[in-house]
Design an enzyme around this catalytic site. Structure first.
Site, PDB file in Angstrom:
ATOM      1  N   LYS A   1     -12.648  -8.646  -4.320  1.00 48.18           N
ATOM      2  CA  LYS A   1     -11.191  -8.526  -4.376  1.00 48.18           C
ATOM      3  C   LYS A   1     -10.691  -9.168  -5.668  1.00 48.18           C
ATOM      4  O   LYS A   1     -11.429  -9.260  -6.649  1.00 48.18           O
ATOM      5  CB  LYS A   1     -10.577  -9.179  -3.126  1.00 48.18           C
ATOM      6  CG  LYS A   1     -10.799  -8.364  -1.845  1.00 48.18           C
ATOM      7  CD  LYS A   1      -9.975  -7.087  -1.875  1.00 48.18           C
ATOM      8  CE  LYS A   1      -9.986  -6.323  -0.587  1.00 48.18           C
ATOM      9  NZ  LYS A   1      -9.091  -5.137  -0.631  1.00 48.18           N
TER      10      LYS A   1
ATOM     11  N   ARG B   1     -13.101 -13.906  -2.579  1.00 51.76           N
ATOM     12  CA  ARG B   1     -12.238 -14.627  -1.641  1.00 51.76           C
ATOM     13  C   ARG B   1     -13.015 -15.493  -0.653  1.00 51.76           C
ATOM     14  O   ARG B   1     -12.487 -16.492  -0.165  1.00 51.76           O
ATOM     15  CB  ARG B   1     -11.325 -13.642  -0.903  1.00 51.76           C
ATOM     16  CG  ARG B   1     -10.192 -13.118  -1.792  1.00 51.76           C
ATOM     17  CD  ARG B   1      -9.291 -12.126  -1.090  1.00 51.76           C
ATOM     18  NE  ARG B   1      -8.126 -11.826  -1.936  1.00 51.76           N
ATOM     19  CZ  ARG B   1      -7.314 -10.796  -1.739  1.00 51.76           C
ATOM     20  NH1 ARG B   1      -7.521  -9.971  -0.722  1.00 51.76           N
ATOM     21  NH2 ARG B   1      -6.286 -10.598  -2.545  1.00 51.76           N
TER      22      ARG B   1
ATOM     23  N   SER C   1     -13.662   1.393   2.214  1.00 51.89           N
ATOM     24  CA  SER C   1     -12.707   1.084   1.144  1.00 51.89           C
ATOM     25  C   SER C   1     -11.615   2.142   1.116  1.00 51.89           C
ATOM     26  O   SER C   1     -11.865   3.296   0.768  1.00 51.89           O
ATOM     27  CB  SER C   1     -13.399   1.031  -0.225  1.00 51.89           C
ATOM     28  OG  SER C   1     -12.437   0.936  -1.261  1.00 51.89           O
TER      29      SER C   1
ATOM     30  N   ARG D   1     -12.925  -7.088 -12.142  1.00 51.17           N
ATOM     31  CA  ARG D   1     -13.232  -6.351 -10.922  1.00 51.17           C
ATOM     32  C   ARG D   1     -13.960  -5.045 -11.232  1.00 51.17           C
ATOM     33  O   ARG D   1     -13.614  -4.330 -12.180  1.00 51.17           O
ATOM     34  CB  ARG D   1     -11.952  -6.069 -10.124  1.00 51.17           C
ATOM     35  CG  ARG D   1     -11.270  -7.355  -9.703  1.00 51.17           C
ATOM     36  CD  ARG D   1      -9.996  -7.098  -8.934  1.00 51.17           C
ATOM     37  NE  ARG D   1     -10.252  -6.474  -7.641  1.00 51.17           N
ATOM     38  CZ  ARG D   1      -9.311  -6.142  -6.776  1.00 51.17           C
ATOM     39  NH1 ARG D   1      -8.034  -6.356  -7.081  1.00 51.17           N
ATOM     40  NH2 ARG D   1      -9.613  -5.589  -5.625  1.00 51.17           N
TER      41      ARG D   1
ATOM     42  N   SER E   1       0.827  -1.215   0.000  1.00 51.45           N
ATOM     43  CA  SER E   1       0.000   0.000   0.000  1.00 51.45           C
ATOM     44  C   SER E   1       0.858   1.260   0.000  1.00 51.45           C
ATOM     45  O   SER E   1       0.605   2.211  -0.751  1.00 51.45           O
ATOM     46  CB  SER E   1      -0.919   0.007   1.235  1.00 51.45           C
ATOM     47  OG  SER E   1      -1.833  -1.054   1.194  1.00 51.45           O
TER      48      SER E   1
ATOM     49  N   ARG F   1       1.598   4.233  -3.072  1.00 52.84           N
ATOM     50  CA  ARG F   1       1.370   5.646  -2.784  1.00 52.84           C
ATOM     51  C   ARG F   1       2.660   6.462  -2.879  1.00 52.84           C
ATOM     52  O   ARG F   1       2.633   7.630  -3.289  1.00 52.84           O
ATOM     53  CB  ARG F   1       0.730   5.788  -1.405  1.00 52.84           C
ATOM     54  CG  ARG F   1      -0.739   5.325  -1.376  1.00 52.84           C
ATOM     55  CD  ARG F   1      -1.204   5.004   0.052  1.00 52.84           C
ATOM     56  NE  ARG F   1      -2.636   4.708   0.129  1.00 52.84           N
ATOM     57  CZ  ARG F   1      -3.174   3.528  -0.178  1.00 52.84           C
ATOM     58  NH1 ARG F   1      -2.397   2.540  -0.596  1.00 52.84           N
ATOM     59  NH2 ARG F   1      -4.478   3.343  -0.065  1.00 52.84           N
TER      60      ARG F   1
ATOM     61  N   ASP G   1      -7.470  -7.917   3.882  1.00 51.46           N
ATOM     62  CA  ASP G   1      -6.660  -8.810   3.058  1.00 51.46           C
ATOM     63  C   ASP G   1      -6.183 -10.045   3.815  1.00 51.46           C
ATOM     64  O   ASP G   1      -5.633 -10.969   3.193  1.00 51.46           O
ATOM     65  CB  ASP G   1      -5.438  -8.061   2.506  1.00 51.46           C
ATOM     66  CG  ASP G   1      -5.809  -7.078   1.422  1.00 51.46           C
ATOM     67  OD1 ASP G   1      -6.795  -7.334   0.699  1.00 51.46           O
ATOM     68  OD2 ASP G   1      -5.120  -6.043   1.287  1.00 51.46           O
TER      69      ASP G   1
END
Length: 449
Positions: free
Chosen positions: A354, A358, A174, A129, A29, A33, A327
């Protein structure tokens, strides 16, 4: 491993104690970024510890396509010379984000308020997705999105020529949606406001402030209110990426269920919006300890020691914790299989959108290995079997890296070996998973190799 080529079947067998130091990759993550905000700053941002998995490398290529200079200086060491807020150039070619759901959604946000057009695609998994959860709020800024039925890739985004700031209530927890809106707000005049009813990982807010943006966070009756003042001049930074708690989850959980194990994972990020798994494992009776706790670059970090934990027991994971470990539910369901009693995971419907569904993937794979699992649209319940998980089955990974790694960990402690149809996607987030786990003592075998 390659998540985009010929399938790589793999088998995991019951092993002796896992011991040693697990140097897991940098946080995915924060890596995404770092590259994106570095590209939106003026001057050179230096990054160390960047995760060099395929997802992040695809984001690096995308930043180059938008005009930033991105150079690989050595293992985990990168330099990004940015073009400034609103300075993105129009890409000449389609942006291929591979398997990176985070990457594509954040990049869409970053370019949506510039007067340029870009087309995005990805691998077979990413093309399934839904993108509407991001493109809907981006339309409020003035961006236009045209994609396949159901808001799926390939998709073209026409950035807003005259963007306006927005006030947006995130409908479901989210971090990707929140972050896309905040990145879009960077090039909109005035104040963009994002309201979260449930807190999600806050790396974007922390990093925006670190780059010099004016961003405030308040807890109100509406929820968590994030206010960003648009059109700042972001200042380049020197960033040390902490190691990824989502990747650490696999050696941690494997150590907990494999008898005699003692594994140290140094320099793990312990941002409270990411640490829900470790909290849950401790509630289940896991032997986890934090050593050398500290703050680096605004992010809490520590060295994490995980030991085999006899007597694990099932727990109920509250829905408000889901966002902080979204996750990690696949690997938690593996640990729950070795606990006594039921582990009930509530508020987890986000798992259904995802890299794959999942919940469906874990239910099918666990049942194939002798574990009883129940599901609803928003819950998953694992009926623990103590130390006697049968194994012996083949799990479909559905091109999902976390599903593949979870079942490899299951096989390390189950009675019979566990196989997956394709371990190739692991490269997207944890390219050194196989050699790292093997060094600790795991018995992983590529079928047919």
């Amino acid at each position: 491993m390659s998540g985009h080529g010929t399938p790589i079947p793999m088998t995991s067998r019951k092993c002796g104690p896992l011991t040693g130091v697990a140097d897991v990759p940098g946080d995915k993550s924060i890596s995404h970024r770092s590259l994106i905000l570095g590209a939106m700053a003026m001057g050179e941002t230096r990054i160390s510890g960047l995760l060099e998995g395929q997802d992040v490398l695809d984001t690096a290529k995308a930043m180059q396509a938008f005009g930033a200079e991105v150079d690989h200086l050595g293992a985990g060491e990168w330099a990004v010379r940015g073009v400034g807020v609103g300075g993105f150039a129009e890409p000449e070619n389609v942006i291929d984000c591979g398997n990176a759901g985070t990457g594509v959604r954040l990049i869409m946000g970053a370019m949506a308020t510039s007067p340029i057009t870009a087309t995005f695609t990805g691998d077979a998994s990413l093309r399934k997705r839904p993108m509407g959860r991001v493109t809907d709020p981006l339309a409020l800024f003035g961006a236009v999105a045209v994609g396949r039925k159901g808001g799926r890739l390939p998709m073209t985004i026409v950035g807003a020529a005259q963007p306006v700031p927005v006030r947006y209530v995130v409908p479901v927890p989210s971090a990707q949606v929140k972050s896309a809106v905040l990145l879009a707000g960077l090039n909109a005049p005035g104040k963009t406001v994002v309201i979260e009813k449930e807190a999600t990982r806050d790396h974007t807010e922390r990093m925006l402030a670190g780059f010099g943006a004016e961003v405030t966070v308040e807890q109100t009756d509406e929820g968590r209110v994030i206010t960003l003042t648009g059109q700042p001049e972001l200042q380049p930074q020197v960033i040390t990426v902490p190691r990824d708690p989502s990747s650490a989850a696999f050696p941690v959980c494997a150590a907990i269920i494999v008898e005699g194990s003692d594994v140290l994972i140094p320099n793990i990020g312990l941002n409270p919006t990411r640490a829900g798994l470790f909290t849950t494992l401790r509630e289940m009776g896991a032997d986890l300890t934090y050593e050398n706790e500290r703050i680096e670059g605004g992010e809490p970090m520590a060295d994490l020691r995980a030991r085999f934990s006899a007597g694990l027991h099932g727990v109920e994971v509250p829905p408000e914790r889901a966002a902080s470990m979204i996750d990690e539910f696949p690997i938690l369901s593996v640990v729950a299989s070795f606990a006594s009693g039921k582990t009930v995971m509530l508020g987890v419907k986000e798992l259904r959108v995802k890299e794959c569904d999942r919940i469906d993937a874990m239910v099918k794979g666990l049942r194939a290995n002798g574990v009883t699992v129940d599901e609803t649209e928003d819950t998953m319940t694992v009926h623990g079997m103590g130390r006697d998980v049968p194994g012996g089955g083949v799990a479909a990974t559905f091109l999902d890296h976390r599903i593949a790694m979870s079942f490899m960990c299951l096989g390390m402690a189950s009675v019979a070996p566990v196989s997956v149809d394709d371990a190739g996607p692991i490269v997207t987030s944890f390219p050194i998973f196989e050699p790292l786990m093997t060094r600790l003592g795991a018995r992983l075998e590529r079928v047919g190799a």
